[in-house]
Design an enzyme around this catalytic site. Structure first.
Site, mmCIF file in Angstrom:
data_model
loop_
_atom_site.group_PDB
_atom_site.id
_atom_site.type_symbol
_atom_site.label_atom_id
_atom_site.label_comp_id
_atom_site.label_asym_id
_atom_site.label_seq_id
_atom_site.Cartn_x
_atom_site.Cartn_y
_atom_site.Cartn_z
ATOM 1 N N PRO A 2 -1.860 -3.360 -11.483
ATOM 2 C CA PRO A 2 -1.091 -2.659 -10.850
ATOM 3 C C PRO A 2 -0.246 -3.494 -9.348
ATOM 4 O O PRO A 2 -1.233 -2.979 -8.703
ATOM 5 C CB PRO A 2 -0.542 -2.006 -9.986
ATOM 6 C CG PRO A 2 -1.983 -1.150 -10.814
ATOM 7 C CD PRO A 2 -2.905 -2.007 -11.801
ATOM 8 N N GLU A 3 -0.179 -4.776 -9.280
ATOM 9 C CA GLU A 3 -0.025 -5.825 -8.044
ATOM 10 C C GLU A 3 1.485 -5.446 -8.125
ATOM 11 O O GLU A 3 1.869 -5.044 -8.377
ATOM 12 C CB GLU A 3 -0.569 -6.904 -8.056
ATOM 13 C CG GLU A 3 -1.996 -7.284 -8.156
ATOM 14 C CD GLU A 3 -2.337 -8.826 -7.532
ATOM 15 O OE1 GLU A 3 -2.247 -9.101 -6.697
ATOM 16 O OE2 GLU A 3 -3.834 -8.311 -7.812
ATOM 17 N N LYS A 52 3.304 -2.132 -3.467
ATOM 18 C CA LYS A 52 3.096 -1.328 -4.630
ATOM 19 C C LYS A 52 3.449 0.427 -4.675
ATOM 20 O O LYS A 52 2.892 0.674 -5.809
ATOM 21 C CB LYS A 52 2.108 -1.606 -5.060
ATOM 22 C CG LYS A 52 0.842 -2.676 -4.933
ATOM 23 C CD LYS A 52 -0.813 -2.678 -4.364
ATOM 24 C CE LYS A 52 -1.028 -4.348 -3.977
ATOM 25 N NZ LYS A 52 -2.674 -4.279 -3.706
ATOM 26 N N ARG A 121 5.855 2.061 7.289
ATOM 27 C CA ARG A 121 4.788 1.651 7.489
ATOM 28 C C ARG A 121 4.358 0.448 6.816
ATOM 29 O O ARG A 121 2.720 0.673 6.433
ATOM 30 C CB ARG A 121 3.633 3.161 7.124
ATOM 31 C CG ARG A 121 3.615 3.608 5.759
ATOM 32 C CD ARG A 121 2.668 4.362 6.137
ATOM 33 N NE ARG A 121 2.828 5.373 4.639
ATOM 34 C CZ ARG A 121 2.350 5.543 3.015
ATOM 35 N NH1 ARG A 121 2.233 4.374 3.186
ATOM 36 N NH2 ARG A 121 2.647 6.247 2.568
ATOM 37 N N ASN A 162 -5.583 -7.729 -5.142
ATOM 38 C CA ASN A 162 -6.950 -8.744 -4.947
ATOM 39 C C ASN A 162 -6.980 -9.944 -6.094
ATOM 40 O O ASN A 162 -7.131 -11.273 -5.425
ATOM 41 C CB ASN A 162 -7.571 -8.168 -6.048
ATOM 42 C CG ASN A 162 -9.432 -8.831 -5.481
ATOM 43 O OD1 ASN A 162 -8.955 -9.250 -4.139
ATOM 44 N ND2 ASN A 162 -10.125 -8.004 -6.418
ATOM 45 N N ARG A 258 -14.042 -4.891 -2.051
ATOM 46 C CA ARG A 258 -13.235 -5.222 -3.491
ATOM 47 C C ARG A 258 -13.921 -6.807 -3.834
ATOM 48 O O ARG A 258 -14.537 -7.484 -2.620
ATOM 49 C CB ARG A 258 -12.006 -5.963 -3.098
ATOM 50 C CG ARG A 258 -10.968 -4.501 -1.963
ATOM 51 C CD ARG A 258 -11.285 -3.879 -3.555
ATOM 52 N NE ARG A 258 -10.666 -3.352 -4.895
ATOM 53 C CZ ARG A 258 -8.689 -3.456 -4.728
ATOM 54 N NH1 ARG A 258 -8.712 -3.408 -4.103
ATOM 55 N NH2 ARG A 258 -9.031 -3.705 -6.008
#
Length: 269
Positions: A2-3, A52, A121, A162, A258
């Site tokens: 999931p990106e 996301k 946000r 990532n 990461r």
DNA sequence: AGCTCATGGCGAG
DNA sequence: TCGCCCTGAGCTG
């Protein structure tokens, strides 16, 4: 999985199957039983994504806010839903289609105001047509933080994960450890427009491909490759392998918990 | 059977 | 910066 491109694709897929449909809603696993009870036999009115985050609209009843986190999955099926596995947090079903959500970080029924607070946000999302990179540039150009960390910060830019982080920095020859404020305006503009293009293609194909046509194995007269995450990339998860362009060894390091990947030659400081 | 790792993100300190 | 939460695939033994 999931990106941001995955989540936008899921929003499209939900609309295609469920928009305007009265749904059976359940939580076989039990952790969303209260929400499911309120939503059962309600009509899904829309579905949208920001970064996301996935939002499933149920008119005046509210929104289901879904965040897959690192492990979450959403699987669609055709026809009547089979008996659910115990790990299914949320099942949506019509007589002809169903969707099973497992392992999400978040699955909650929220109000319009709560949804607005989430949008507030989050930074601009390359996949939301009304968002633009200017807001992100304001943060980046004032920051001493590395550009690699900034690209992963959802308050700065929403939807990049990532894989896209590593790949977009490679495509623009940018050392991941450069400070945000040392990026030039034109470098940022190119990164932003590239993310729009790459992520749109990601939504279309439901996978991440970042290798330019002139750098494919066929174009370079090399044996075909299969990257283990399903797409065609330059550096992501290619530690200690040869860079497709210069042959140098791809490096890896921990950055903000990461794995970071880059080519020290193509992305010189 | 048990371990490790993964495309995220949060709260505590 | 660390530990923790969510799940499943791909190893190891």
């Amino acid at each position: 999985m999931p990106e941001g491109h995955t989540i936008h694709r899921l929003a499209l897929d939900h609309r295609a199957r469920f928009e305007g449909e009265r749904l059976r809603v359940s939580s076989p696993q039990g952790k969303f039983s209260d929400g499911a009870a309120l939503l059962d036999r309600q009509v899904m009115t829309t579905a949208e994504a920001h970064g996301k985050h996935l939002f499933l609209g149920f008119g005046g009843t509210g929104w289901v806010h879904v965040h897959l986190g690192l492990f979450g999955k959403l699987d669609f099926g055709a026809g009547a839903a089979p008996p659910p596995a115990e790990t299914v947090r949320l099942r949506l079903a019509t007589p002809t289609a169903y969707a099973d959500l497992r392992g999400p970080t978040t699955c909650a029924l929220i109000t319009d105001e709560e949804k607005r607070a989430i949008h507030d946000r989050l930074g601009p999302d390359p996949l939301r047509p009304d968002d633009d990179g200017e807001r992100a540039w304001k943060r980046i150009s004032r920051s001493r933080t590395t550009v690699a960390a900034l690209l992963m910060d959802q308050k700065v830019i929403a939807g990049v994960g990532n894989v896209y982080r590593a790949e977009v920095l490679f495509r623009h020859g940018i050392d991941p450890y450069r400070a945000g404020r040392d990026l030039t305006r034109s470098e940022w503009d190119l990164i932003w427009s590239d993310l729009i293009e790459l992520m749109r293609e990601g939504v279309r194909n439901n996978r991440i491909d970042t290798v330019r046509p002139e750098h494919t194995p066929e174009a370079m007269g090399r044996p075909p490759r299969v990257d283990d995450h399903g797409g065609e990339v330059y550096v992501y998860r290619r530690a200690r392998q040869a860079c497709h362009i210069c042959g140098d060894e791809i490096r890896t390091a921990d950055l903000a918990a990461r794995n970071l990947f880059w080519c020290p030659t193509c992305q010189r400081p």
